[in-house]
Design a protein around this motif. Structure first.
Motif, mmCIF file in Angstrom:
data_model
loop_
_atom_site.group_PDB
_atom_site.id
_atom_site.type_symbol
_atom_site.label_atom_id
_atom_site.label_comp_id
_atom_site.label_asym_id
_atom_site.label_seq_id
_atom_site.Cartn_x
_atom_site.Cartn_y
_atom_site.Cartn_z
ATOM 1 N N THR A 95 18.468 10.126 16.012
ATOM 2 C CA THR A 95 17.441 10.674 16.904
ATOM 3 C C THR A 95 17.350 12.178 16.687
ATOM 4 O O THR A 95 18.355 12.882 16.690
ATOM 5 C CB THR A 95 17.804 10.399 18.375
ATOM 6 O OG1 THR A 95 18.018 8.992 18.514
ATOM 7 C CG2 THR A 95 16.708 10.852 19.293
ATOM 8 N N THR A 96 16.139 12.620 16.475
ATOM 9 C CA THR A 96 15.933 14.063 16.319
ATOM 10 C C THR A 96 15.115 14.562 17.504
ATOM 11 O O THR A 96 14.185 13.899 17.953
ATOM 12 C CB THR A 96 15.182 14.395 15.014
ATOM 13 O OG1 THR A 96 13.945 13.696 15.011
ATOM 14 C CG2 THR A 96 16.007 14.015 13.807
ATOM 15 N N PHE A 97 15.488 15.691 17.976
ATOM 16 C CA PHE A 97 14.789 16.280 19.105
ATOM 17 C C PHE A 97 13.982 17.477 18.632
ATOM 18 O O PHE A 97 14.454 18.271 17.814
ATOM 19 C CB PHE A 97 15.788 16.736 20.183
ATOM 20 C CG PHE A 97 16.536 15.603 20.797
ATOM 21 C CD1 PHE A 97 15.943 14.824 21.773
ATOM 22 C CD2 PHE A 97 17.829 15.298 20.403
ATOM 23 C CE1 PHE A 97 16.626 13.766 22.339
ATOM 24 C CE2 PHE A 97 18.523 14.255 20.956
ATOM 25 C CZ PHE A 97 17.920 13.486 21.945
ATOM 26 N N ARG A 98 12.798 17.575 19.151
ATOM 27 C CA ARG A 98 11.965 18.731 18.825
ATOM 28 C C ARG A 98 12.501 19.956 19.550
ATOM 29 O O ARG A 98 13.032 19.854 20.649
ATOM 30 C CB ARG A 98 10.531 18.495 19.277
ATOM 31 C CG ARG A 98 9.837 17.427 18.515
ATOM 32 C CD ARG A 98 8.416 17.317 18.990
ATOM 33 N NE ARG A 98 7.726 16.240 18.293
ATOM 34 C CZ ARG A 98 6.513 15.856 18.566
ATOM 35 N NH1 ARG A 98 5.830 16.444 19.528
ATOM 36 N NH2 ARG A 98 5.968 14.890 17.891
ATOM 37 N N PRO A 99 12.340 21.115 18.958
ATOM 38 C CA PRO A 99 12.762 22.331 19.666
ATOM 39 C C PRO A 99 11.880 22.542 20.898
ATOM 40 O O PRO A 99 10.708 22.166 20.913
ATOM 41 C CB PRO A 99 12.565 23.445 18.637
ATOM 42 C CG PRO A 99 11.640 22.894 17.624
ATOM 43 C CD PRO A 99 11.802 21.412 17.643
#
Length: 144
Positions: free
Chosen positions: A4-8
Motif C-alpha cells: 500500500t502506498t500513501f500519497r503525500p
C-alpha cells in the motif's frame, strides 16, 4: 498483494498580499503592452488574466476578485495593516480605556498589561452587560 502506498498530504500555502502589490498586478493587467504574436512588429495588446496569472504566479481567481474590488483597493492604498478592516467593534470602550491609560501615570501608578485587562473587562461589563464575556486578545490589544 502489492504494498500500500500513501500519497503525500496536500498542504496549501496561503499567501497574503499587500494592497500596493495587488494594485501593481492590476496596473500590469490594465496598462502593460505585450506583442500580439511572434511576427508582430507594431501590434501590441493588453495581457489576459491567464498571462498575468502566469507572470506573477497568482491564481486567476485572486486577480479577478481584486479586479472587482479595485475601487475599494484604491481607497485603501497606503494602509498596509491588514489586521483591522472596517469599523472598530467597541469604539466607546476603547476611547474610555485610552483615557484611563492616559490618566493612570499622572496618578503616579505604573501601567502594565494587567491594567488593560482589568479595566477593559470592567468597561465592557458597564457598556455591554448582555453580550457575554469580553475576550482580551493580543490582536485586539495590538490593533487598539
Amino acid at each position: 498483494r502489492p504494498p500500500t502506498t500513501f500519497r503525500p498530504s496536500v498542504s496549501v500555502t496561503k499567501k497574503s498580499y499587500t494592497v500596493r502589490y495587488k494594485l501593481q498586478v492590476l496596473a500590469y493587467l490594465h496598462q502593460a503592452s505585450i506583442p500580439n504574436g511572434p511576427q508582430s512588429t507594431n501590434r501590441v495588446r493588453r495581457p489576459t488574466l491567464t498571462e498575468t496569472s502566469v507572470r506573477f504566479k497568482i491564481p486567476i481567481a485572486n486577480i479577478s476578485r481584486w479586479k472587482q474590488a479595485e475601487s475599494k483597493l484604491l481607497t485603501r492604498v497606503g494602509t498596509e495593516r491588514r489586521s483591522r478592516i472596517g469599523k472598530r467593534k467597541w469604539p466607546v470602550l476603547e476611547k474610555e480605556l485610552y483615557d484611563a491609560f492616559q490618566a493612570h501615570p499622572q496618578q503616579g501608578k505604573i501601567v502594565r498589561r494587567g491594567f488593560f485587562r482589568v479595566k477593559a473587562k470592567l468597561l465592557f461589563q458597564r457598556h455591554h452587560p448582555n453580550q457575554g464575556e469580553f475576550r482580551f486578545s493580543c490582536g485586539w490589544f495590538n490593533g487598539m
